[in-house]
Enzyme design. Structure first.
Site, PDB file in Angstrom:
ATOM      1  N   TYR A  55      -1.203  -0.510  10.932  1.00 44.30           N
ATOM      2  CA  TYR A  55      -1.231  -0.524   9.339  1.00 44.30           C
ATOM      3  C   TYR A  55      -0.047  -0.369   8.568  1.00 44.30           C
ATOM      4  O   TYR A  55       0.397  -0.980   7.709  1.00 44.30           O
ATOM      5  CB  TYR A  55      -2.552  -0.213   9.038  1.00 44.30           C
ATOM      6  CG  TYR A  55      -3.022  -0.545   7.582  1.00 44.30           C
ATOM      7  CD1 TYR A  55      -3.533  -1.678   7.010  1.00 44.30           C
ATOM      8  CD2 TYR A  55      -2.587   0.546   6.368  1.00 44.30           C
ATOM      9  CE1 TYR A  55      -3.960  -1.881   5.918  1.00 44.30           C
ATOM     10  CE2 TYR A  55      -3.055   0.319   5.112  1.00 44.30           C
ATOM     11  CZ  TYR A  55      -3.513  -1.124   4.936  1.00 44.30           C
ATOM     12  OH  TYR A  55      -3.936  -1.210   3.543  1.00 44.30           O
ATOM     13  N   SER A  94       0.840  -1.315   0.095  1.00 42.58           N
ATOM     14  CA  SER A  94      -0.025  -0.042  -0.200  1.00 42.58           C
ATOM     15  C   SER A  94       0.806   1.361  -0.065  1.00 42.58           C
ATOM     16  O   SER A  94       2.050   1.203   0.489  1.00 42.58           O
ATOM     17  CB  SER A  94      -0.926   0.077   1.284  1.00 42.58           C
ATOM     18  OG  SER A  94      -1.551   1.296   1.398  1.00 42.58           O
TER      19      SER A  94
HETATM   20  N1  NAP Z   1      -8.834  -0.267  -0.163  1.00 42.59           N
HETATM   21  C1  NAP Z   1      -7.918   0.254  -0.177  1.00 42.59           C
HETATM   22  O1  NAP Z   1      -8.241   1.441  -0.223  1.00 42.59           O
HETATM   23  C2  NAP Z   1      -6.543  -0.109  -0.267  1.00 42.59           C
HETATM   24  C3  NAP Z   1      -5.579   0.680  -0.285  1.00 42.59           C
HETATM   25  C4  NAP Z   1      -4.262   0.275  -0.361  1.00 42.59           C
HETATM   26  C5  NAP Z   1      -3.959  -1.139  -0.311  1.00 42.59           C
HETATM   27  N2  NAP Z   1      -5.006  -1.909  -0.040  1.00 42.59           N
HETATM   28  C6  NAP Z   1      -4.523  -3.423   0.110  1.00 42.59           C
HETATM   29  O2  NAP Z   1      -5.142  -4.045  -0.662  1.00 42.59           O
HETATM   30  C7  NAP Z   1      -5.419  -5.538  -0.408  1.00 42.59           C
HETATM   31  C8  NAP Z   1      -6.864  -5.809  -0.421  1.00 42.59           C
HETATM   32  O3  NAP Z   1      -7.605  -4.918  -0.027  1.00 42.59           O
HETATM   33  P1  NAP Z   1      -9.276  -4.360  -0.224  1.00 42.59           P
HETATM   34  O4  NAP Z   1      -9.314  -3.098  -0.202  1.00 42.59           O
HETATM   35  O5  NAP Z   1      -9.713  -5.535  -1.493  1.00 42.59           O
HETATM   36  O6  NAP Z   1     -10.080  -5.186   1.182  1.00 42.59           O
HETATM   37  P2  NAP Z   1     -11.085  -5.835   1.373  1.00 42.59           P
HETATM   38  O7  NAP Z   1     -12.344  -5.775   0.440  1.00 42.59           O
HETATM   39  O8  NAP Z   1     -11.542  -5.937   2.968  1.00 42.59           O
HETATM   40  O9  NAP Z   1     -10.636  -7.387   1.131  1.00 42.59           O
HETATM   41  C9  NAP Z   1      -9.899  -8.083   1.999  1.00 42.59           C
HETATM   42  C10 NAP Z   1      -9.762  -9.476   1.939  1.00 42.59           C
HETATM   43  O10 NAP Z   1      -8.507 -10.086   2.692  1.00 42.59           O
HETATM   44  C11 NAP Z   1      -9.212 -11.289   3.371  1.00 42.59           C
HETATM   45  N3  NAP Z   1      -8.802 -11.292   4.789  1.00 42.59           N
HETATM   46  C12 NAP Z   1      -8.719 -10.509   5.578  1.00 42.59           C
HETATM   47  N4  NAP Z   1      -8.518 -11.058   6.772  1.00 42.59           N
HETATM   48  C13 NAP Z   1      -8.183 -12.354   6.677  1.00 42.59           C
HETATM   49  C14 NAP Z   1      -7.699 -13.416   7.513  1.00 42.59           C
HETATM   50  N5  NAP Z   1      -7.712 -13.375   8.760  1.00 42.59           N
HETATM   51  N6  NAP Z   1      -7.798 -14.834   6.908  1.00 42.59           N
HETATM   52  C15 NAP Z   1      -8.130 -14.841   5.487  1.00 42.59           C
HETATM   53  N7  NAP Z   1      -8.301 -13.645   4.729  1.00 42.59           N
HETATM   54  C16 NAP Z   1      -8.650 -12.689   5.095  1.00 42.59           C
HETATM   55  C17 NAP Z   1     -10.831 -10.936   3.248  1.00 42.59           C
HETATM   56  O11 NAP Z   1     -11.224 -12.163   3.353  1.00 42.59           O
HETATM   57  P3  NAP Z   1     -12.339 -12.734   4.692  1.00 42.59           P
HETATM   58  O12 NAP Z   1     -12.939 -11.644   5.310  1.00 42.59           O
HETATM   59  O13 NAP Z   1     -13.426 -13.511   3.906  1.00 42.59           O
HETATM   60  O14 NAP Z   1     -11.461 -13.802   5.209  1.00 42.59           O
HETATM   61  C18 NAP Z   1     -10.831 -10.241   1.900  1.00 42.59           C
HETATM   62  O15 NAP Z   1     -10.868 -11.178   1.137  1.00 42.59           O
HETATM   63  C19 NAP Z   1      -5.074  -5.440   1.127  1.00 42.59           C
HETATM   64  O16 NAP Z   1      -3.650  -6.002   1.380  1.00 42.59           O
HETATM   65  C20 NAP Z   1      -5.221  -3.906   1.604  1.00 42.59           C
HETATM   66  O17 NAP Z   1      -4.297  -3.609   2.570  1.00 42.59           O
HETATM   67  C21 NAP Z   1      -6.408  -1.342   0.121  1.00 42.59           C
END
Ligand code: NAP
Ligand code: FAD
Lengths: 462, 243
Positions: B151, B138
């Site tokens: 984070y 990120s």
């Molecule tokens: N959204 C943003 O603005 C943003 C910005 C920069 C970087 N990111 C990064 O991009 C990546 C994807 O984020 P996103 O925005 O797509 O988030 P999201 O929609 O909340 O999805 C997160 C995913 O991680 C899984 N996860 C969380 N805890 C887990 C656990 N204990 N065991 C297994 N799986 C787990 C969730 O699945 P379950 O809950 O079903 O387990 C879900 O599939 C992350 O690494 C995040 O830090 C996001």
């Protein structure tokens, strides 16, 4: 014997798979591999030198049992010419060992790298197939381990022999074999080159020599059309009398350079630059014309090795086909139908603009093995370049060719295959398939032995 | 886009991971989709061409379970070409909140889980001398910001770990790509009012187009430029910025 994850591919490099390789040195090691696979819930794929063109010696995530450390010569009866060798001994090991005593393997492939285990599992043929048949017809016995770890000595008169030889590594594990070698008067052959202007002449020359030549093979220019379609160069060869010195290894070894100049190890790079349709069309044409001018109708002396293993002259020539690789499509057609079927196959690949860069015609005879490719007829082997763009078209062309072969009552050869589908396999083998599967069940009741080929073609239930 | 035949996507039940898995499946790839919410994974599978997506329930915080899950995925896929670690956790954190159990979860999901999965991938790819490893970091990992100390730290750790993997695997046929998305419209950010955020599918397209390119990648040029400046901004200025 810790398994090592390795990427394995077929010789044609069109398919690959990661598998857990073990390298046994003894029967006990092989048994341990069986136990390991069972304990981990994995299946087993047997592998020799990986010279099968397609997916016969690969299977993703399986335990791959490779025989490179089991290649000892076990006994040699120089009177009767019987050589006992471990499964990993290569065709090259065989001739190097026995030729100084005046013996040559009864059947050899066009390359000397295949192992005895792989060669028996595919029941290979040579350029003498019309006279000597397949390798399976020259074995005194084989030692085979079933999937419970029991070793059986299987002889030609045992009914299981017909299922294991040519059984594509799926019935039992071949550990050792005794091969009846062929006595040769010298290490040289007399080789006659004949240019054929078309299909008709090709088959005429074969018919003329098939009752008296020791070896017969022809190269076919797959780009030539119309009245020249099927043109090529036939080589007929006879064992010749000659000095004992021709039996020496020095006399036989292939040179390290081409024309004394170019190191062989770099030649594939030149070939790669030429590995295009336009260049290959020109090259095939030039080869034919050169053959009609030089040496046509002439007899020459050639060493057994130079004649037999022409393809080993250029190390790693297959890399010229990178990145997509290539397949060899080889079909075996009864003699009456062969001219029609091969003419149609060659015309088809031309219509599709997918001409084979290399075509090879051979004469065969039938044998009694269950998965046999032998016919009283001819085989045509076609090397097709594969790219991500043409892949689907090449496969669909092969399926059209299968139709021609099956209609004519022809056969296929698993060592070369990449394209057969379950429906083709069932039509090809008919009731032989059930009979073979019963032997498979007997030797491998837990269904441990598999391969990508076996699953793709439906040879075994996945 | 390079095509892959077999991939594992960890964190495939939502957001970016889900979009990546869906795109891979549509391109012909077989995907082991990993997350805790099985029903989400199954609905993803039902939207993809039949047989392409294999749903695998797993909690990345259970590090001891990872080897078995990884092995099950490789067997079911019959091999492996690509691993994407997209699981992430960013709970709301108050400006004066210092909650170690919560922080521990963040580190477990964002960093330790990634180490557990990607170590196995690295080991496997090193043996077969091929494969692509993708870690979703990120922009937040580029600096230590007031709002999300752990984070940020977990993402910074992930970046450093991926860089080290990249250096270890250099010249061995294995690529390691770090992606640093900016704000995306996903469940993770649903509680925030984001003005300019990327939709996860566009982000997935960019990630897959560079998944085999070793190095650190921002998802757009403006992020690359802005974060080049921010990374070099002295702390006494940085802490005054509204970021
Ligand atoms: N959204 C943003 O603005 C943003 C910005 C920069 C970087 N990111 C990064 O991009 C990546 C994807 O984020 P996103 O925005 O797509 O988030 P999201 O929609 O909340 O999805 C997160 C995913 O991680 C899984 N996860 C969380 N805890 C887990 C656990 N204990 N065991 C297994 N799986 C787990 C969730 O699945 P379950 O809950 O079903 O387990 C879900 O599939 C992350 O690494 C995040 O830090 C996001
Ligand atoms: C350039 C070239 C030219 C060729 N020319 C000819 C030719 O003229 N005639 C011909 O017939 N073939 C020819 N072939 C094909 C080749 O001879 C066969 O594919 C042969 O089976 C290769 O042996 P291998 O040791 O490489 O076996 P692999 O390709 O590794 O395996 C072949 C099969 O044998 C099984 N197997 C391997 N070891 C054992 C074992 N110990 N016990 C039981 N099963 C085992 C495998 O599971 C697999 O099904 C040629 C191949 C090449 C590359």
């Amino acid at each position: 014997m810790r398994p090592q994850l390795v990427r394995l591919s077929g010789f044609g490099m069109t398919t690959a798979a990661d598998a857990w390789q073990v390298l046994p040195s003894s029967d006990e090691d092989v048994r341990q591999a069986l136990r390991l696979a069972k304990a981990e819930g994995r299946r087993i794929v047997l592998r020799g030198a990986g010279r099968s063109y397609g997916d016969a010696a690969i299977r993703p995530e399986a335990v791959a049992v490779s025989f490179e450390r089991m290649r000892r010569i076990l006994s040699w009866d120089a009177e009767r010419g019987i050589l006992a060798v471990e499964a990993g001994g290569t065709v090259g090991d065989l001739w190097r060992f026995a030729l100084p005593d005046g013996w040559w393997p009864p059947v050899v492939s066009g390359t000397m790298f295949p192992t005895v285990g792989g060669a028996i599992a595919m029941n290979i043929h040579g350029k003498n197939a019309f006279r000597e048949g397949t390798l399976g017809e020259h074995l005194a016995w084989i030692d085979v381990m079933d999937s419970e770890g029991q070793v059986h000595r299987v002889r030609p008169e045992d009914p299981a022999f017909r299922a294991i030889v040519g059984g594509a590594g799926l019935v039992g594990i071949i550990l050792r074999a005794a091969i009846r070698m062929k006595r040769v008067p010298s290490g040289d052959l007399r080789v006659l080159a004949v240019a054929a202007r078309n299909w008709r002449e090709q088959f005429e020359v074969f018919s003329r020599h098939e009752n008296e030549a020791d070896y017969l093979v022809s190269w076919v220019d797959c780009f030539a059309r119309g009245s020249s379609a099927g043109r090529g160069l036939i080589h007929a060869a006879w064992y010749s009398e000659g000095g004992r010195s021709t039996l020496s290894l020095e006399h036989q070894e292939l040179p390290d350079t081409i024309l004394g100049l170019v190191p062989k190890s770099v030649v594939w790079r030149f070939l790669k630059a030429l590995n295009r349709r336009s260049a290959m069309r020109a090259l095939n044409g030039a080869k034919y014309r050169l053959g009609t001018w030089i040496g046509n109708g002439k007899m020459e002396h050639q060493s057994l090795v130079a004649f037999s293993f022409l393809l080993d002259y250029v190390p790693n020539w297959r890399w010229a086909y990178l990145p997509g690789g290539f397949i060899q499509y080889q079909s075996f057609v009864p003699k009456e139908a062969a001219p029609r079927v091969f003419e149609s196959q060659v015309a088809l690949q031309q219509r599709l603009g997918l001409e084979a860069f290399l075509g090879v015609l051979k004469r065969h005879r039938p044998d009694g093995f269950l998965l046999s490719h032998g016919v009283d007829g001819y085989s045509l082997a076609l090397d097709f370049k594969v790219t991500p763009r043409n892949r689907e078209r090449v496969w669909s062309m092969a399926h059209q060719m299968n139709e021609l072969v099956l209609e004519a009552g022809g056969q296929f050869y698993l060592a070369k295959d990449s394209t057969l589908r379950p429906q083709d396999l069932r039509r090809w083998l008919g009731p032989r398939l059930q009979e073979w599967r019963e032997w498979k069940r007997l030797f491998d009741p837990s269904g441990l032995l598999t391969s990508s080929l076996a699953e793709r073609t439906g040879l075994i239930d996945p | 886009m390079r095509t892959y035949e077999r991939a594992i996507v960890v964190g495939a039940s939502s957001g970016l991971g889900r979009a990546i898995a869906a795109r891979l499946a549509a391109s012909g790839c077989r995907v082991a989709a990993v997350a805790r919410r099985l029903e989400r994974l199954e609905s993803l599978a039902s939207e993809a061409p039949p047989g392409r997506i294999l749903a695998l329930r797993h909690d990345v915080r259970r590090l001891d379970d990872v080897p078995e899950a990884f092995d099950a995925a490789c067997r079911a896929l019959e091999g492996l070409d690509l691993v994407v670690y997209s699981a992430g956790f960013m709970p709301p954190v108050g400006p004066t909140e210092f909650d170690t159990p919560k922080d521990r979860q963040i580190v477990e999901v964002n960093f330790l889980g990634a180490v557990a999965w990607l170590n196995l991938a690295a080991d496997r790819f090193l043996q077969t001398r091929r494969g692509a490893i993708v870690g979703i970091g990120s922009v937040a990992g580029d600096r230590g910001r007031k709002g999300q100390p752990v984070y940020n730290a977990s993402k910074a750790a992930l970046h450093a770990y991926l860089e080290a993997l990249r250096n270890r695997l250099h010249g061995k046929g294995v690529t390691v790509a770090t992606f640093k998305p900016g704000p995306m419209r996903t469940e993770m950010t649903a509680h925030l009012r984001l003005s300019r955020a990327m939709d996860p599918d566009s982000a997935a397209r960019i990630v897959l187009s560079k998944a085999h390119v070793s190095g650190e990648h921002y998802l757009c040029l403006s992020h690359r430029l802005v974060f080049a400046v921010l990374r070099n901004t002295p702390s006494w200025i940085f802490r005054r910025l509204p970021v």
